[in-house]
Design a protein around this motif. Structure first.
Motif, PDB file in Angstrom:
ATOM      1  N   PRO A 197       0.829  -1.201   0.000  1.00 16.23           N
ATOM      2  CA  PRO A 197       0.000   0.000   0.000  1.00 16.23           C
ATOM      3  C   PRO A 197       0.871   1.262   0.000  1.00 16.23           C
ATOM      4  CG  PRO A 197      -0.860  -1.592   1.558  1.00 16.23           C
ATOM      5  CD  PRO A 197       0.493  -2.097   1.112  1.00 16.23           C
ATOM      6  N   ARG A 198       0.388   2.272  -0.708  1.00 14.93           N
ATOM      7  CA  ARG A 198       1.113   3.532  -0.770  1.00 14.93           C
ATOM      8  C   ARG A 198       0.110   4.675  -0.861  1.00 14.93           C
ATOM      9  NH1 ARG A 198       1.647   6.404  -5.328  1.00 14.93           N
ATOM     10  NH2 ARG A 198       0.733   5.562  -7.203  1.00 14.93           N
ATOM     11  N   ALA A 199       0.577   5.851  -0.550  1.00 11.72           N
ATOM     12  CA  ALA A 199      -0.281   7.037  -0.611  1.00 11.72           C
ATOM     13  C   ALA A 199      -0.438   7.499  -2.053  1.00 11.72           C
ATOM     14  CB  ALA A 199       0.316   8.159   0.230  1.00 11.72           C
ATOM     15  N   VAL A 200      -1.647   7.878  -2.412  1.00 12.68           N
ATOM     16  CA  VAL A 200      -1.876   8.497  -3.706  1.00 12.68           C
ATOM     17  C   VAL A 200      -1.301   9.914  -3.639  1.00 12.68           C
ATOM     18  CG1 VAL A 200      -4.205   9.340  -3.122  1.00 12.68           C
ATOM     19  CG2 VAL A 200      -3.585   8.963  -5.514  1.00 12.68           C
ATOM     20  N   THR A 201      -0.705  10.371  -4.723  1.00  9.94           N
ATOM     21  CA  THR A 201      -0.079  11.693  -4.733  1.00  9.94           C
ATOM     22  C   THR A 201      -0.778  12.622  -5.720  1.00  9.94           C
ATOM     23  OG1 THR A 201       1.479  11.167  -6.517  1.00  9.94           O
ATOM     24  CG2 THR A 201       2.169  10.612  -4.247  1.00  9.94           C
ATOM     25  N   ALA A 202      -0.520  13.903  -5.562  1.00  5.45           N
ATOM     26  CA  ALA A 202      -1.046  14.894  -6.509  1.00  5.45           C
ATOM     27  C   ALA A 202      -0.507  14.610  -7.904  1.00  5.45           C
ATOM     28  CB  ALA A 202      -0.679  16.308  -6.052  1.00  5.45           C
ATOM     29  N   GLU A 203       0.742  14.158  -7.994  1.00  3.94           N
ATOM     30  CA  GLU A 203       1.325  13.814  -9.292  1.00  3.94           C
ATOM     31  C   GLU A 203       0.582  12.647  -9.939  1.00  3.94           C
ATOM     32  OE1 GLU A 203       5.482  12.405 -11.399  1.00  3.94           O
ATOM     33  OE2 GLU A 203       5.549  13.149  -9.353  1.00  3.94           O
ATOM     34  N   ASP A 204       0.221  11.629  -9.141  1.00  3.50           N
ATOM     35  CA  ASP A 204      -0.578  10.517  -9.665  1.00  3.50           C
ATOM     36  C   ASP A 204      -1.858  11.047 -10.308  1.00  3.50           C
ATOM     37  OD1 ASP A 204       1.190   8.558  -8.598  1.00  3.50           O
ATOM     38  OD2 ASP A 204       0.003   8.366  -6.762  1.00  3.50           O
ATOM     39  N   LEU A 205      -2.545  11.935  -9.589  1.00  2.00           N
ATOM     40  CA  LEU A 205      -3.824  12.484 -10.063  1.00  2.00           C
ATOM     41  C   LEU A 205      -3.648  13.335 -11.314  1.00  2.00           C
ATOM     42  CD1 LEU A 205      -5.213  13.501  -6.577  1.00  2.00           C
ATOM     43  CD2 LEU A 205      -6.016  11.604  -7.985  1.00  2.00           C
ATOM     44  N   ALA A 206      -2.514  13.999 -11.414  1.00  6.12           N
ATOM     45  CA  ALA A 206      -2.263  14.884 -12.554  1.00  6.12           C
ATOM     46  C   ALA A 206      -1.828  14.128 -13.801  1.00  6.12           C
ATOM     47  CB  ALA A 206      -1.203  15.922 -12.178  1.00  6.12           C
ATOM     48  N   THR A 207      -1.277  12.933 -13.631  1.00  8.24           N
ATOM     49  CA  THR A 207      -0.732  12.224 -14.783  1.00  8.24           C
ATOM     50  C   THR A 207      -1.565  11.040 -15.259  1.00  8.24           C
ATOM     51  OG1 THR A 207       0.691  10.897 -13.342  1.00  8.24           O
ATOM     52  CG2 THR A 207       1.645  12.924 -14.261  1.00  8.24           C
ATOM     53  N   ALA A 208      -2.510  10.585 -14.458  1.00  6.41           N
ATOM     54  CA  ALA A 208      -3.335   9.433 -14.853  1.00  6.41           C
ATOM     55  C   ALA A 208      -4.340   9.841 -15.925  1.00  6.41           C
ATOM     56  CB  ALA A 208      -4.063   8.863 -13.644  1.00  6.41           C
ATOM     57  N   ASP A 209      -4.518   8.980 -16.894  1.00 10.43           N
ATOM     58  CA  ASP A 209      -5.525   9.216 -17.930  1.00 10.43           C
ATOM     59  C   ASP A 209      -6.929   8.993 -17.386  1.00 10.43           C
ATOM     60  OD1 ASP A 209      -3.742   9.685 -20.296  1.00 10.43           O
ATOM     61  OD2 ASP A 209      -3.056   7.681 -19.721  1.00 10.43           O
ATOM     62  N   VAL A 210      -7.057   8.004 -16.507  1.00  9.13           N
ATOM     63  CA  VAL A 210      -8.334   7.684 -15.862  1.00  9.13           C
ATOM     64  C   VAL A 210      -8.057   7.472 -14.380  1.00  9.13           C
ATOM     65  CG1 VAL A 210     -10.300   6.094 -15.751  1.00  9.13           C
ATOM     66  CG2 VAL A 210      -9.193   6.557 -17.962  1.00  9.13           C
ATOM     67  N   VAL A 211      -8.872   8.098 -13.540  1.00  4.93           N
ATOM     68  CA  VAL A 211      -8.794   7.904 -12.098  1.00  4.93           C
ATOM     69  C   VAL A 211     -10.089   7.227 -11.663  1.00  4.93           C
ATOM     70  CG1 VAL A 211      -8.686   9.020  -9.836  1.00  4.93           C
ATOM     71  CG2 VAL A 211      -7.292   9.895 -11.735  1.00  4.93           C
TER      72      VAL A 211
END
Length: 131
Positions: free
Chosen positions: A65-79
């Motif tokens: 398990p890991r924390a979701v980051t702002a970068e993850d949210l900014a770079t994912a095509d689909v969340v």
């Protein structure tokens, strides 16, 4: 063509989002890049979830398990948020898909199988749409 990135998010990144990401990797056979995260990560993947994935031949031995980051949210095509109203660390840039699955934190494998199958059906539908 680059594989789209799908980010699966739940509270602890130990159950629902692990299911989503592992199942997407399994069904997409490399056509989709799946990652996962949680807003309050647990210490380890839920053993019942790991068992149900293992039954499909999916190895979760290295899953953490890991924390979701702002970068993850900014770079994912689909969340894909696996439950409504998660407090995310930033805005979602790509498409937002919201699913609602119960928290399997206290479930055994027998109880988790039905949710695994429901998540797999939703993942298959999403993967087909992304082709």
């Amino acid at each position: 063509m680059t594989a789209p990135t799908v980010l699966f998010i739940c509270t602890h990144n130990a159950g629902r989002s692990q299911l989503g990401a592992h199942l997407m990797d399994h069904v997409s056979e490399g056509r989709v890049h799946a990652i996962s995260g949680g807003v309050a990560p647990a210490d380890a993947i839920n053993p019942a979830i790991a068992t149900t994935l293992s039954e499909l031949g999916i190895d979760t031995a290295r899953a953490r398990p890991r924390a979701v980051t702002a970068e993850d949210l900014a770079t994912a095509d689909v969340v894909v948020t696996m439950k409504p109203n998660l407090d995310l660390p930033g805005p979602i840039r790509g498409e937002h898909v919201q699913w609602s699955f119960p928290d399997p934190a206290d479930w055994d494998a027998e109880g988790a199988r039905g949710m695994r199958d429901a998540v797999e059906a939703a993942v298959r539908d999403l993967e087909q749409r992304l082709r």
